[in-house]
Design an enzyme around this catalytic site. Sequence first.
Site, PDB file in Angstrom:
ATOM      1  N   ASN A   1     -15.623  10.993 -14.826  1.00  0.00           N
ATOM      2  CA  ASN A   1     -14.687  12.255 -14.224  1.00  0.00           C
ATOM      3  C   ASN A   1     -13.604  12.083 -13.466  1.00  0.00           C
ATOM      4  O   ASN A   1     -13.939  11.427 -12.275  1.00  0.00           O
ATOM      5  CB  ASN A   1     -15.791  13.248 -13.437  1.00  0.00           C
TER       6      ASN A   1
ATOM      7  N   HIS B   1     -24.028  16.611 -20.801  1.00  0.00           N
ATOM      8  CA  HIS B   1     -24.092  16.807 -19.304  1.00  0.00           C
ATOM      9  C   HIS B   1     -22.810  16.465 -18.901  1.00  0.00           C
ATOM     10  O   HIS B   1     -22.191  15.462 -19.292  1.00  0.00           O
ATOM     11  CB  HIS B   1     -25.165  15.985 -18.679  1.00  0.00           C
ATOM     12  N   HIS B   2     -22.308  16.988 -17.791  1.00  0.00           N
ATOM     13  CA  HIS B   2     -20.691  16.678 -17.341  1.00  0.00           C
ATOM     14  C   HIS B   2     -20.760  15.344 -16.614  1.00  0.00           C
ATOM     15  O   HIS B   2     -19.715  14.804 -16.394  1.00  0.00           O
ATOM     16  CB  HIS B   2     -20.448  17.778 -16.328  1.00  0.00           C
ATOM     17  N   SER B   3     -21.782  14.765 -16.385  1.00  0.00           N
ATOM     18  CA  SER B   3     -21.717  13.375 -15.925  1.00  0.00           C
ATOM     19  C   SER B   3     -21.507  12.508 -16.770  1.00  0.00           C
ATOM     20  O   SER B   3     -20.980  11.290 -16.532  1.00  0.00           O
ATOM     21  CB  SER B   3     -23.201  12.931 -15.447  1.00  0.00           C
TER      22      SER B   3
END
Length: 464
Positions: free
Chosen positions: A309, A119-121
């Site tokens: 991020n 997951h991008h988190s």
Amino acid sequence: MEDVYVVVTIGLGSPINVPAFTAGVANLISPYSRFHCIQVTEGGNRRWARVKVNVDEHIVVPELDPVAVAANPDRAVEDYVASLSVYPMDPSRPRWEFHLLDFPTSEPGVVSTVAIRAHHSLGDGVSLMVLLLASARSAADPTSLPVMPQQSVRTGAIYARQPRHAGALARVWSWFVLMWHTMVDLCFFSATILFLRDPHTVFKPAADDGDDDGDGVFHHHNRRFVHRSLSLDDVKFVKNAMNCTVNDVLLGVASAALSRYYFRKSGDINTKEICLRSVLGVNIRPTTSLQTYVNMIKSDKSNEVAWGNQLGQILLKIHLAMHDDPLAYVRKAKETMDRKKSSLEVVFTHKTSECFLKMFGPKGGAFIFGRMFTNTTLSFSNMIGPAEQIELYGHPVVFIAPSAYGVSQALIVHYQSYNSIMKVILSVDEKTIPDYHQLLDDFSLSFEHIMDATSRLLASIKKE
């Protein structure tokens, strides 16, 4: 980024030793709490909660049809990686997985394949790449960490210092240009969030096809991930000949390839230039951070690494046109990138997203994020990888091909350098772009034409 996932395909040069690979992954994630967390809801609010991780549950060894694998192993890998985009992950476990496909493909040197879904988190491309490199070793010296290429000094008005002998008027003018370009870019960024939307083309579904609700919530179709190898030395050859950057060359290749595909598919014989917009993700960490962070992890200073991020966004114009001279695409790309370097757009877009998140909560941040992708046509990024061959838990790495899915755009273009290879990776919605292999061919062919034109240009200069 609730529905956004990173998918990384890694080609290995040896059969997979599953116990060794599992042990390596366990050591990789053990120090980092974000890989041990799930999202829970309490009183209507969501938060991260730490859970106990069973690494074996995150290592997937699928049982594929042996007949299909024997008939076309490349297609078997492609189909399996594509299936990851439609099968949800178990929310009761931290959202990361390693899928081990232990059979060779037609790519030279590839004996097995690993597909990572996260997951991008958990992080952006830079932080995940740092983590991967910190667990890898140099193939030439298994006791040493991989060596990252020396990153060039960033150029442009943002980073440039005025010479001491420059007059006051020159300094004032440079700041005026910087502020003016920033203001113009922010106006276009705001308009994009509110109402400005790219037109329907062969790369973008029509606004009324029911795929999105206008706020970035996207009911995506099966996603395809395909990649092709280019020579990094050839990319640098064009860069040096054209006196530009690697990013300029790669953007020029993308512009040429998308132009070739568009005019062939649309049948449009109009010679007028068409402008689409791309979301370009920019790492806002210092340029030296990759090697520095890898070394920090090795010396048990991982808490000092900027995880998560750390990205800003630039709305970048992609010009579609049929040029007689292939180098015109590179020149136009350089002009576009030079203009963006004289703007603080990336800083302000990052801060704007942060402010919306703090003031309006996750829904406010999601609105900015979703509208930015819904109203543009594609995404574009370039990642720097190791300058030498590496090993991952004793397995030689042949290539690294990162990509993503979950945004409303039908096309995402990634570039990834590794050793002497520059990978171009496409993430496509196969309903919108069913002939995605042909689009990938257009990238290869466009780069060949740019290389040939560069060679002819240098030969002409030498002759003169």
